[in-house]
Design an enzyme around this catalytic site. Structure first.
Site, PDB file in Angstrom:
ATOM      1  N   HIS A 239       0.848  -1.208   0.000  1.00 19.37           N
ATOM      2  CA  HIS A 239       0.000   0.000   0.000  1.00 19.37           C
ATOM      3  C   HIS A 239       0.882   1.257   0.000  1.00 19.37           C
ATOM      4  O   HIS A 239       0.667   2.185  -0.789  1.00 19.37           O
ATOM      5  CB  HIS A 239      -0.893  -0.035   1.242  1.00 19.37           C
ATOM      6  N   GLU A 240       1.894   1.274   0.873  1.00 22.47           N
ATOM      7  CA  GLU A 240       2.784   2.437   0.955  1.00 22.47           C
ATOM      8  C   GLU A 240       3.648   2.571  -0.291  1.00 22.47           C
ATOM      9  O   GLU A 240       3.966   3.681  -0.715  1.00 22.47           O
ATOM     10  CB  GLU A 240       3.662   2.337   2.200  1.00 22.47           C
TER      11      GLU A 240
ATOM     12  N   HIS B 280       1.857   4.651  -2.765  1.00 23.70           N
ATOM     13  CA  HIS B 280       2.074   6.089  -2.563  1.00 23.70           C
ATOM     14  C   HIS B 280       3.433   6.504  -3.118  1.00 23.70           C
ATOM     15  O   HIS B 280       3.561   7.551  -3.770  1.00 23.70           O
ATOM     16  CB  HIS B 280       2.034   6.422  -1.068  1.00 23.70           C
TER      17      HIS B 280
ATOM     18  N   ASP C  73      -5.468   8.264   4.193  1.00 22.29           N
ATOM     19  CA  ASP C  73      -5.444   8.817   2.843  1.00 22.29           C
ATOM     20  C   ASP C  73      -6.679   9.663   2.546  1.00 22.29           C
ATOM     21  O   ASP C  73      -6.600  10.650   1.822  1.00 22.29           O
ATOM     22  CB  ASP C  73      -5.336   7.678   1.822  1.00 22.29           C
TER      23      ASP C  73
END
Length: 383
Positions: free
Chosen positions: A81-82, A85, A178
């Site tokens: 997930h990171e 980003h 987020d």
């Protein structure tokens, strides 16, 4: 808290915070021993082509094997997930210092936060989109895992469900999730960045209150901790943005004190005390016999030693050795960040020390701009 580097992906250090190492056994227990396996087994059974025997999953060591694999898989999912980003940030030329996995999930540390609403929007939404895509990968894998491996079926199915849950939870409009950044980005389309941050932070505090109420009523300690974390982060984000706005357009040269007040490292504390009273200053740069800066000393340092040894104690013995230095063109907000470990920053041009910036110097400028309006141009005034 201490971080441990566990990998490097795309040149980005992946770090494991000690808080996660402490929380991981708790997470394993929550999955294995609180009835979650039975709840999720019924959901996964409807998604998988392989039927699941919920009772068999809870026999012997099976729950603990499932809990361990699921907990590790969860934080693998958080890391991915990171990385979503990070990928989006790099597309805009923004570097990533590190990705840290800790008790509340993950944190991608960007070298700078974009002020353009569209950049922040796409960087923020890239995480939930990545989680949904990863959920799709696990769902696809779920269709091909044979029924003869029921533990694997459960863990893969659980990760498919939990990644969708992770995406939905992160879309809640509360900092640091987020959704809070997405909300700020959308608000910033029609108002200033600072105003958008304040509104998004207020929404975040409302969600923090809701988390706290639900956590108390259901006696969910994790949700209560998340409530405190969300509230603290929303408040910090709002305060940081306000400071950034007040210091926009101001550089170290604009606010520095051009008189570099220094004291020899070999000066006694007694003599230094006289110097404090004479100059009416509370922070001094400390220099050695060759006039090189070796530290700084403040009034507060004197409070840590007994007055009876002022005559026999040198400034060198009470000084702080970490003196951050910045260039004259450094933005004032970056000067404030550099000052986090002390009350003073040295301004250096080439090899020459041309001034110092203290918290008091920055405070005066922020107070003035707050009264005049942060949008007012700043002109250098001799200090």
């Amino acid at each position: 808290m201490r971080n441990y580097r566990i990998a490097n992906i795309w040149g980005i250090p992946i770090q494991l915070n000690i808080s996660l190492l402490i929380f991981l056994p708790v997470l394993v227990w929550l999955i294995a021993a609180t009835g979650q396996i039975e709840v999720y087994a019924s959901i996964i059974d409807g998604l998988s082509s392989a039927p699941l025997d919920a009772e068999g999953l809870q026999e012997g060591l099976n729950p603990w094997l499932i809990g361990t694999a699921a907990a590790v898989g969860l934080f693998f999912s958080v890391a991915v997930h990171e990385l979503g980003h990070a990928y989006a940030a790099r597309r805009y030329g923004i570097g990533i210092r590190s990705i840290t996995l800790w008790i509340f999930g993950g944190l991608a540390s960007l070298e700078s936060m974009p002020r353009e609403w569209d950049r922040e929007f796409w960087i923020a939404i890239a995480g939930p989109v990545t989680s949904v895509l990863l959920a799709g990968v696990f769902f696809g894998a779920l269709q091909v895992v044979p029924a003869s491996l029921p533990l694997v079926v459960f863990v893969v199915g659980w990760l498919a469900v939990i990644n969708v849950t992770l995406a939905i939870f992160n879309m809640l409009p509360a900092f640091p999730m987020d959704g809070g950044r997405i909300l700020r980005a959308l608000l910033a389309r029609s108002r200033s960045y600072a105003s958008a941050t304040r509104t998004a932070a207020r929404v975040g505090t409302i969600f923090a209150l809701l988390f706290a109420i639900i956590g108390v009523l259901s006696w969910n300690p994790v949700l209560i901790l998340i409530a405190f974390f969300v509230y603290g982060t929303a408040t910090t984000e709002s305060r940081t943005t306000m400071l950034d706005e007040l210091l926009t357009g101001v550089t170290a040269r604009d606010v520095m004190d051009t008189t570099v007040r220094s004291v020899s490292a070999d000066t006694s504390v007694a003599d230094f005390t006289d110097r404090l009273l004479r100059d009416r200053q509370t922070e001094f740069v400390v220099v050695d016999s060759t006039d090189d800066v070796v530290g700084f000393v403040t009034l507060s340092a004197l409070k840590r030693i007994d007055r009876d040894i002022y005559e026999t104690t040198s400034v060198r013995e009470v000084m702080e050795t970490d003196v951050p230095a910045v260039e004259p063109s450094t933005p004032a907000f970056d000067v404030l960040v550099a000052m986090r470990n002390g009350p003073l920053v040295l301004v250096v041009e080439g090899d020459e020390q041309i001034g110092t910036v203290s918290r008091r110097d920055l405070g005066r400028v922020m107070d003035l701009r707050k009264q005049l309006g942060a949008g007012q141009p700043f002109e250098r005034v001799a200090m």
